[in-house]
Design a protein around this motif. Structure first.
Motif, short mmCIF file in Angstrom:
data_model
loop_
_atom_site.label_atom_id
_atom_site.label_comp_id
_atom_site.label_asym_id
_atom_site.label_seq_id
_atom_site.Cartn_x
_atom_site.Cartn_y
_atom_site.Cartn_z
N PRO A 143 0.81 -1.23 0.00
CA PRO A 143 0.00 0.00 0.00
C PRO A 143 0.84 1.28 0.00
N HIS A 147 0.56 4.04 -3.19
CA HIS A 147 0.22 5.46 -3.06
C HIS A 147 1.35 6.37 -3.52
N GLU A 148 2.59 5.99 -3.26
CA GLU A 148 3.71 6.89 -3.53
C GLU A 148 4.31 6.72 -4.93
N ASN A 151 0.60 6.48 -7.94
CA ASN A 151 -0.47 7.48 -7.89
C ASN A 151 -0.60 8.16 -9.25
N ASP A 157 -5.26 3.71 -9.80
CA ASP A 157 -5.83 4.75 -8.93
C ASP A 157 -6.99 4.28 -8.05
N LYS A 160 -8.13 -0.47 -3.83
CA LYS A 160 -8.17 -0.35 -2.37
C LYS A 160 -7.23 -1.39 -1.75
N THR A 161 -6.84 -1.15 -0.52
CA THR A 161 -5.92 -2.09 0.14
C THR A 161 -6.43 -2.47 1.53
N TYR A 209 -1.03 3.38 5.45
CA TYR A 209 -1.41 3.56 4.06
C TYR A 209 -2.58 2.68 3.60
N ASP A 211 -6.37 1.00 3.40
CA ASP A 211 -7.74 1.50 3.58
C ASP A 211 -8.44 0.80 4.72
#
Length: 479
Positions: A143, A147-148, A151, A157, A160-161, A209, A211
């Motif tokens: 995750p 995101h890093e 993204n 995009d 979910k995690t 990070y 969800d």
């Protein structure tokens, strides 16, 4: 309703690789989740310890590069189907063809590569997950990298995690040097967020990070929010309570079945427990204990460590030798416990039997032949052995913590509705009182004892029950 796509990630899974409970979960849960509405697939490292018979079944798909810090590393993709589930294996011999699954000097780089390769693989296959379900610190960076590093990248995009913690004791803490050199996260928001006590903490990154964060029992989810069990991260867990929940693990009811288990001396079920006595007699003979159905066997199958409450067992073992009971211990662990237990066993071999080994077949004989299964853990995220013992009609005696509290209904609180025995505080005095309670019922009320056995054997700890809770969580995340 559109079919949901789940990518389940772990560093081990039965029957390919197993070093602990994570392997059991990753090997069983996905098959229980898979349905006409959910396409769940598993992704694993192609470790050198995978048995050759499974390697031969793998189909090579392709290879590609994986960026890791300043490096570009090779990744080969293999796949196979097992129990109706597609399994992907990621190959890199430098990282995965090792003598050990864990404990290598470059574990930080090995698991970072695996996490990055998981995300790169998504861009190489037709399967596009709605959710990536990560497990323990070995996949905690997924995750973070998502995101890093991904993204705004097409196809990533909306992913979910979920991050599941199987044992908070192991977090993946490493020198800050790896932030840039291996992880490529220097200058990103992740750089300060991954730091904890002067080290890069992989698990902390996964918690922040993801969800949704889960533990393997509801009580353990509460436990880790306290200083006693939080392993230094309790403030973090309190801050993310809104996305923290606990879902109890399950066990494989087809494999763990006293009516069909080929490892045990005789078969039985909840409607006819008489053959369980044959299993007890066989266990006593094999271990060299006095062959006597009237004396209860108190069994332990465990890692012999402080976490598992072996200090309490060590204090009580000489007293147990003078009581109307037998003790059978199976496991490996800290050398001082191994040596001490063997020493006490040598003094009274007709009452105390110790086997320093890991043996799946012998453990089944313990579950089926014993009368009480002792599991006095100081902490226990979930625990599977107490569920296995109930499945075999052996009453668990546990400490009230984590998953043990969630799965065992102790006699003092539940009376004739109980499934075993429990005690609250981690000290030998409390444990001994629970043993006395078990002995009192064994010798004075066999009807009640049989009722407790039936209560435990009819409890449902199967994987489908747990799978439904995970499915409800997935629905909550993506609708």
């Amino acid at each position: 309703m559109a079919k949901k796509s789940i990518l389940f990630t772990a560093f081990e899974a039965t029957p390919f690789i197993k070093t602990g409970g994570l392997g059991d979960v990753a090997g069983s849960l996905p098959a229980s989740i898979k349905s006409k509405d959910i396409d769940i697939r598993v992704i694993l490292p192609k470790l050198g310890q995978i048995p050759e018979k499974y390697v031969k079944e793998m189909k090579y798909v392709k290879n590609y590069g994986v960026p890791l810090g300043w490096r570009m590393e090779y990744c080969g993709l293999f796949e196979m189907e097992y129990n109706g589930v597609t399994i992907y294996f990621l190959d890199n011999e430098r990282y995965f063809m090792r003598d050990q699954v864990y404990g290598e000097g470059d574990d930080a780089e090995r698991v970072a590569f695996f996490s990055k390769a998981i995300l790169e693989t998504i861009g190489q296959i037709k399967f596009k997950p709605d959710i990536i379900h990560c497990n323990d610190w070995h996949t905690a960076l997924v995750p973070v990298f998502l995101h890093e590093h991904y993204n705004g990248v097409f196809g990533y995009d909306n992913i979910k995690t979920v991050f599941t913690i199987h044992n908070l004791k192991f977090q993946g803490a490493y020198d800050p040097f790896i932030i840039g050199d291996i992880l490529g996260l220097n200058g990103t928001p992740a750089e300060p967020q991954l730091m904890h006590n002067g080290a890069v903490n992989f698990l902390k990154g996964g918690v922040i990070y993801s969800d949704m964060v889960t533990t393997v029992s509801p009580t353990y989810a509460e436990n880790i929010c306290t200083p006693e069990y939080g392993e230094g991260l309790e403030d973090l867990f309190n801050s993310i309570r809104y996305k923290l929940r606990g879902i109890i693990n399950g066990i494989d009811y087809d494999d763990l079945n006293p009516a069909t288990d080929p490892n045990i001396a005789a078969h039985y079920d909840v409607k006819n427990l008489s053959n369980k006595e044959l299993c007890k007699l066989e266990l006593q003979k094999e271990l060299g204990l006095d062959v006597n159905l009237d004396v209860p066997i108190f069994a332990i199958v465990s890692r012999l460590t402080d976490q598992k409450g072996m200090d309490m067992v060590a204090q009580l073992l000489p007293e147990f030798a003078d009581m109307d009971m037998q003790v059978a211990i199976l496991g490996t662990g800290d050398k001082h416990y191994e040596g001490y237990f063997q020493y006490i066993g040598s003094l009274c071999p007709s009452k105390i039997a110790v086997r320093i080994a890991f043996s799946e077949s012998l453990s089944r004989k313990f579950y089926s032949g014993a009368d009480v299964f002792m599991m006095p853990s100081v902490f226990e995220p979930c625990g599977l052995a107490q569920m296995m013992s109930m499945r075999y009609g052996t009453l668990p005696l546990v400490r009230e913590t984590g998953g043990l509290k969630d799965t065992v209904d102790g006699y003092w609180g539940y009376g004739d509705q109980a499934t075993g025995f429990d005690f609250l505080y981690a000290n030998a005095y409390e444990m001994k009182n629970a043993v006395y309670q078990a002995l009192d019922i064994w010798y004075n009320d066999k009807g009640l004892w049989n009722q407790l056995q039936i209560n435990g054997m009819t409890r449902d700890f199967s994987w489908p029950k747990s799978a439904n809770e995970y499915i409800a969580m997935y629905d909550e995340l993506i609708g």
